[in-house]
Design an enzyme around this catalytic site. Structure first.
Site, PDB file in Angstrom:
ATOM      1  N   ASP A  53       0.848  -1.196   0.000  1.00  0.00           N
ATOM      2  CA  ASP A  53       0.000   0.000   0.000  1.00  0.00           C
ATOM      3  C   ASP A  53       0.883   1.245   0.000  1.00  0.00           C
ATOM      4  O   ASP A  53       2.030   1.223   0.466  1.00  0.00           O
ATOM      5  CB  ASP A  53      -0.959  -0.003   1.194  1.00  0.00           C
ATOM      6  CG  ASP A  53      -0.244   0.006   2.541  1.00  0.00           C
ATOM      7  OD1 ASP A  53       0.764  -0.720   2.695  1.00  0.00           O
ATOM      8  OD2 ASP A  53      -0.698   0.723   3.452  1.00  0.00           O
ATOM      9  N   GLU A  98       0.059  -1.210   5.895  1.00  0.00           N
ATOM     10  CA  GLU A  98       1.120  -0.736   6.780  1.00  0.00           C
ATOM     11  C   GLU A  98       1.072   0.768   6.967  1.00  0.00           C
ATOM     12  O   GLU A  98       1.338   1.287   8.066  1.00  0.00           O
ATOM     13  CB  GLU A  98       2.480  -1.148   6.205  1.00  0.00           C
ATOM     14  CG  GLU A  98       3.664  -0.916   7.154  1.00  0.00           C
ATOM     15  CD  GLU A  98       4.253   0.493   7.090  1.00  0.00           C
ATOM     16  OE1 GLU A  98       4.993   0.875   8.004  1.00  0.00           O
ATOM     17  OE2 GLU A  98       3.945   1.234   6.116  1.00  0.00           O
TER      18      GLU A  98
END
Length: 402
Positions: A108, A170
């Site tokens: 991400d 994350e």
């Protein structure tokens, strides 16, 4: 009985001697800079901001396809809390029962959709390659995967099974992936994290802990012209709370508070009923930070006519370089010397998924990705010459850790 440290050193010496005797060590074993950079580009051009679940899952599809082409197998885990899936990549025949090496990567990014098209297109300028998420951390994730694929193509087994976990969240604190990370870490001898290197090429052997909070203030709305005195401003109350929060920063203790996002009100002519702030806190370790955490959670309104609600807490424990991390770093530095890299280490104020593994007692090396700069900005880039040596270093770590 042979001590674990002596056993570790003997295994390492044997592995290094075997590598030195192998004439194929002079070859990159099918890892080539231009091929690696092209694959990194294909990953960067799949935009995957954390809150776009479909986009992140598209990136996970690509990671699985790359792993499959390289001879690896994968398992997919559904995301929770509305976030994307997670993917675990491993060598054929690995049933995940043996203790191994856990490689941690996230796919991400923080850049909103359209950044690749309008504001930060992939481009190469001299030794630098630019793109959203290229430094943090798609290059590092791809480099580790390339290292694993290289070992499989060579038919080389590793002393410990290597597994790479790609997570989807994350950047917002690993809300969905933390249970999976900790589950896999319980069966890990080492953890290697593909976060980018520091700008000077240093890797990370310690990180601050992090905490996140949301403060919600509720006041009483009123017309700002005709009934101003009847209103109770949520924004005014929040402004006073922000001053209190920022004043809790204590550089001597290594504690910082940052109010990074605020929202409130409905119009300039309305006394605002609601206001919200998002708060980031950093601390050396949980014990040091806990009193400040408790102060934040106990916040009371300055104006008794308003209500203050705050939620959150510590989401990543801090860790520092201990004896096991020191030994692991020394081994990495020895390997790095083979590629002309004088490896140095630092402690970082930023958090990563390595905080979780290190807090569980798993020796953890972080910042093993490429050299670059500009994470989370519109000048995010990597230094292309750092790709090959650090990829080969990663491969050698997988091949020698025992």
């Amino acid at each position: 009985m042979i001590s674990p440290l002596v056993y570790y050193c003997k295994i390492t010496r044997c592995a290094l001697a075997a590598m030195a005797r192998d004439p194929r060590r002079q070859v990159t074993d099918m890892i080539e800079e231009h091929t690696l950079l092209n694959e990194i580009r294909s990953w960067v051009e799949i935009e995957s901001p954390t809150d776009c679940t479909a986009a992140v899952n598209h990136m996970m599809d690509r990671a699985q396809a790359t792993a499959r082409t390289g001879g690896l197998q994968s398992r997919r885990y559904p995301g929770t809390h509305g976030y994307g899936d997670h993917v675990l990549v491993h060598a054929p025949g690995d049933d995940l029962a043996r203790p191994g090496i856990l490689v941690l990567s996230h796919l991400d990014t923080v850049h909103p959709p359209g950044t690749i098209t309008h504001k930060l297109p992939f481009r190469v300028e001299g030794d630098l390659a630019y793109g959203p998420g290229i430094y943090d951390m798609k290059s590092g994730a791809m480099m580790a995967l390339a290292a694993m694929c290289s070992l499989v193509r060579r038919g080389q087994s590793t002393p410990l099974p290597a597994r790479q976990l790609f997570v989807s969240d994350e950047e917002i604190g690993s809300i969905s992936s933390r249970p999976l990370i900790e589950e896999l870490a319980r069966g890990a001898r080492y953890a290697l994290v593909t976060e980018p290197a520091r700008p000077g090429g240093e890797i990370v052997t310690g990180r601050k802990g992090t905490a996140r909070f949301t403060m919600q203030v509720t006041g009483r709305p009123a017309h700002a012209g005709t009934h101003h005195a009847q209103g109770q401003s949520a924004i005014k109350e929040l402004a006073q709370q922000i001053l209190d929060l920022e004043a809790m920063t204590d550089y001597a203790q290594g504690i910082t508070i940052n109010v990074g996002l605020i929202q409130g009100g409905t119009g300039a002519n309305v006394v605002p009923e609601t206001a919200v702030a998002e708060i980031d806190m950093r601390m050396p370790d949980s014990a040091t930070g806990l009193p400040t955490v408790n102060r934040i959670l106990a916040a009371a309104p300055h104006n008794p006519e308003t209500q203050v609600t705050i939620t959150g807490g510590i989401n990543r424990p801090g860790y520092s370089k201990d004896a096991a991390i020191t030994a692991l770093f020394s081994h990495a530095a020895q390997l790095a010397g083979r590629y002309g890299i004088e490896l140095r280490d630092v402690s970082s104020g930023g958090g990563s998924d390595g905080n979780f593994t290190a807090a569980m007692g798993v020796p953890t090396l972080d910042g093993l990705g490429p050299i670059g700069a500009g994470a989370h900005t519109l000048h995010e880039h990597i230094r292309i010459p750092s790709l090959m040596p650090r990829t080969l270093l990663f491969r050698d770590l997988l091949a020698t850790l025992a």
